[in-house]
Design a protein around this motif. Structure first.
Motif, mmCIF file in Angstrom:
data_model
loop_
_atom_site.group_PDB
_atom_site.id
_atom_site.type_symbol
_atom_site.label_atom_id
_atom_site.label_comp_id
_atom_site.label_asym_id
_atom_site.label_seq_id
_atom_site.Cartn_x
_atom_site.Cartn_y
_atom_site.Cartn_z
ATOM 1 N N UNK A 49 48.174 -2.567 -44.884
ATOM 2 C CA UNK A 49 47.259 -2.012 -45.890
ATOM 3 C C UNK A 49 46.489 -3.114 -46.596
ATOM 4 N N UNK A 50 47.155 -4.223 -46.916
ATOM 5 C CA UNK A 50 46.464 -5.318 -47.586
ATOM 6 C C UNK A 50 45.447 -5.974 -46.649
ATOM 7 N N UNK A 51 45.794 -6.095 -45.383
ATOM 8 C CA UNK A 51 44.840 -6.659 -44.417
ATOM 9 C C UNK A 51 43.634 -5.736 -44.263
ATOM 10 N N UNK A 52 43.896 -4.427 -44.251
ATOM 11 C CA UNK A 52 42.795 -3.460 -44.162
ATOM 12 C C UNK A 52 41.928 -3.535 -45.412
ATOM 13 N N UNK A 53 42.558 -3.650 -46.576
ATOM 14 C CA UNK A 53 41.803 -3.750 -47.831
ATOM 15 C C UNK A 53 40.940 -5.001 -47.839
ATOM 16 N N UNK A 54 41.475 -6.095 -47.309
ATOM 17 C CA UNK A 54 40.712 -7.343 -47.223
ATOM 18 C C UNK A 54 39.467 -7.151 -46.362
ATOM 19 N N UNK A 55 39.647 -6.532 -45.203
ATOM 20 C CA UNK A 55 38.521 -6.327 -44.282
ATOM 21 C C UNK A 55 37.480 -5.387 -44.886
ATOM 22 N N UNK A 56 37.929 -4.292 -45.487
ATOM 23 C CA UNK A 56 36.991 -3.335 -46.077
ATOM 24 C C UNK A 56 36.235 -3.973 -47.238
ATOM 25 N N UNK A 57 36.954 -4.681 -48.107
ATOM 26 C CA UNK A 57 36.308 -5.344 -49.236
ATOM 27 C C UNK A 57 35.268 -6.349 -48.776
ATOM 28 N N UNK A 58 35.596 -7.089 -47.735
ATOM 29 C CA UNK A 58 34.659 -8.088 -47.214
ATOM 30 C C UNK A 58 33.402 -7.412 -46.668
ATOM 31 N N UNK A 59 33.571 -6.345 -45.896
ATOM 32 C CA UNK A 59 32.418 -5.648 -45.311
ATOM 33 C C UNK A 59 31.550 -5.013 -46.401
ATOM 34 N N UNK A 60 32.186 -4.424 -47.400
ATOM 35 C CA UNK A 60 31.433 -3.838 -48.511
ATOM 36 C C UNK A 60 30.665 -4.920 -49.264
ATOM 37 N N UNK A 61 31.339 -6.042 -49.521
ATOM 38 C CA UNK A 61 30.688 -7.137 -50.226
ATOM 39 C C UNK A 61 29.481 -7.672 -49.474
ATOM 40 N N UNK A 62 29.619 -7.808 -48.164
ATOM 41 C CA UNK A 62 28.493 -8.281 -47.354
ATOM 42 C C UNK A 62 27.341 -7.284 -47.381
ATOM 43 N N UNK A 63 27.673 -5.990 -47.416
ATOM 44 C CA UNK A 63 26.629 -4.964 -47.397
ATOM 45 C C UNK A 63 25.852 -4.926 -48.707
ATOM 46 N N UNK A 64 26.530 -5.174 -49.840
ATOM 47 C CA UNK A 64 25.867 -5.046 -51.144
ATOM 48 C C UNK A 64 25.400 -6.387 -51.699
ATOM 49 N N UNK A 65 25.709 -7.472 -51.001
ATOM 50 C CA UNK A 65 25.428 -8.808 -51.541
ATOM 51 C C UNK A 65 23.962 -8.985 -51.926
ATOM 52 N N UNK A 66 23.078 -8.443 -51.136
ATOM 53 C CA UNK A 66 21.661 -8.621 -51.413
ATOM 54 C C UNK A 66 21.126 -7.722 -52.508
ATOM 55 N N UNK A 67 21.942 -6.800 -52.990
ATOM 56 C CA UNK A 67 21.481 -5.827 -53.980
ATOM 57 C C UNK A 67 22.123 -6.022 -55.358
ATOM 58 N N UNK A 68 23.067 -6.939 -55.453
ATOM 59 C CA UNK A 68 23.763 -7.190 -56.720
ATOM 60 C C UNK A 68 23.341 -8.554 -57.248
ATOM 61 N N UNK A 69 22.829 -8.630 -58.469
ATOM 62 C CA UNK A 69 22.477 -9.942 -59.037
ATOM 63 C C UNK A 69 23.701 -10.851 -59.051
ATOM 64 N N UNK A 70 23.549 -12.041 -58.481
ATOM 65 C CA UNK A 70 24.702 -12.939 -58.362
ATOM 66 C C UNK A 70 25.275 -13.305 -59.726
ATOM 67 N N UNK A 71 24.396 -13.494 -60.715
ATOM 68 C CA UNK A 71 24.871 -13.847 -62.048
ATOM 69 C C UNK A 71 25.751 -12.771 -62.642
ATOM 70 N N UNK A 72 25.327 -11.512 -62.510
ATOM 71 C CA UNK A 72 26.108 -10.402 -63.050
ATOM 72 C C UNK A 72 27.436 -10.270 -62.320
ATOM 73 N N UNK A 73 27.406 -10.438 -60.998
ATOM 74 C CA UNK A 73 28.638 -10.343 -60.220
ATOM 75 C C UNK A 73 29.600 -11.465 -60.594
ATOM 76 N N UNK A 74 29.064 -12.650 -60.834
ATOM 77 C CA UNK A 74 29.898 -13.789 -61.208
ATOM 78 C C UNK A 74 30.569 -13.553 -62.563
ATOM 79 N N UNK A 75 29.796 -13.054 -63.536
ATOM 80 C CA UNK A 75 30.360 -12.772 -64.865
ATOM 81 C C UNK A 75 31.446 -11.709 -64.759
ATOM 82 N N UNK A 76 31.202 -10.661 -63.978
ATOM 83 C CA UNK A 76 32.189 -9.594 -63.814
ATOM 84 C C UNK A 76 33.460 -10.128 -63.169
ATOM 85 N N UNK A 77 33.303 -10.981 -62.161
ATOM 86 C CA UNK A 77 34.454 -11.573 -61.482
ATOM 87 C C UNK A 77 35.313 -12.371 -62.451
#
Length: 228
Positions: free
Chosen positions: A183-211
């Motif tokens: 389950x953790x390996x699956x979560x890692x893969x899904x999170x990575x794919x989602x992140x790659x898909x939305x990377x161009x649509x999320x302001x990096x500064x806002x994402x960094x502050x949230x992180x």
């Protein structure tokens, strides 16, 4: 429920890493150490982080500053078994407080945008090795060194992957290996794919502050859990 919450933390960390280039451990490890304990939580994070390091290293291998990575890795790898020896013998609550405090400090340093007047590869590497073994987080100290030395962004990202791939493996050897659940390996893969898909649509500064805000909150919870 514990495994589900751990999976959410891992997926969120992978999204943060894909969007901003950092943050996997800052987001995931506070939750993992609270849910799984400071020892197993750190070891799980090291395995998952190493998988992301490997993927990014393959992608950015041509930009790695190999000689600089070696200068950082030598003291880091030397410090790792010493830190592991102490971590194995420490009281779990003490270790939880120490890990949480390191997470809080790391998040605060990055939020504040601290720059160093002087930087030593030996010191940065050793501190990175110790904090990575105890808390699963060593990136901020290496990032500060790289910024002080003026490494270009693409070279920073690539060199960090080599540094932490080797360092995470060294820490796992010293602490003892562990394998995440499917389950953790699956979560890692899904999170990575989602992140790659939305990377161009999320302001990096806002994402960094949230992180970093999530990391600080998680560190505070870990400290409180260890003290109570």
């Amino acid at each position: 429920m514990t495994l589900f919450l751990a999976g959410l933390a891992v997926a969120a960390g992978a999204v943060a890493q894909a969007v901003t280039g950092l943050g996997f451990s800052l987001v995931s490890v506070p939750v993992l150490i609270v849910l799984e304990g400071p020892r197993d939580g750190v070891r799980l994070n090291l395995v998952l982080s190493a998988l992301i390091n490997l993927v990014l290293l393959v992608t950015h291998r041509d930009s790695v500053r190999t000689s600089d990575a070696v200068r950082l890795l030598v003291p880091a790898v030397i410090a790792t078994p010493i830190a592991a020896w102490g971590a194995k013998r420490a009281d779990p609550d003490v270790l939880l407080v120490a890990a949480g405090a390191l997470i809080l400090i790391s998040a605060a340093v990055l939020i504040a945008g601290v720059r160093l007047r002087r930087s030593s590869a030996t010191v940065a590497g050793a501190v990175s090795g110790i904090s990575n073994t105890v808390a699963g987080i060593g990136g901020p100290f290496i990032a500060l060194h790289a910024l002080h030395e003026g490494w270009p962004a693409d070279e920073r990202r690539a060199t960090f992957q080599l540094h932490f791939l080797v360092l995470n493996l060294a820490a796992l050897l010293a602490l003892g290996p562990i394998w995440p659940s499917p389950l953790l390996l699956l979560a890692l893969a899904i999170g990575w794919l989602v992140g790659r898909a939305v990377a161009g649509h999320v302001p990096e500064g806002a994402a960094r502050v949230a992180t970093l805000a999530i990391a600080a909150a998680g560190g505070a919870v870990a400290v409180a859990r260890g003290l109570l």
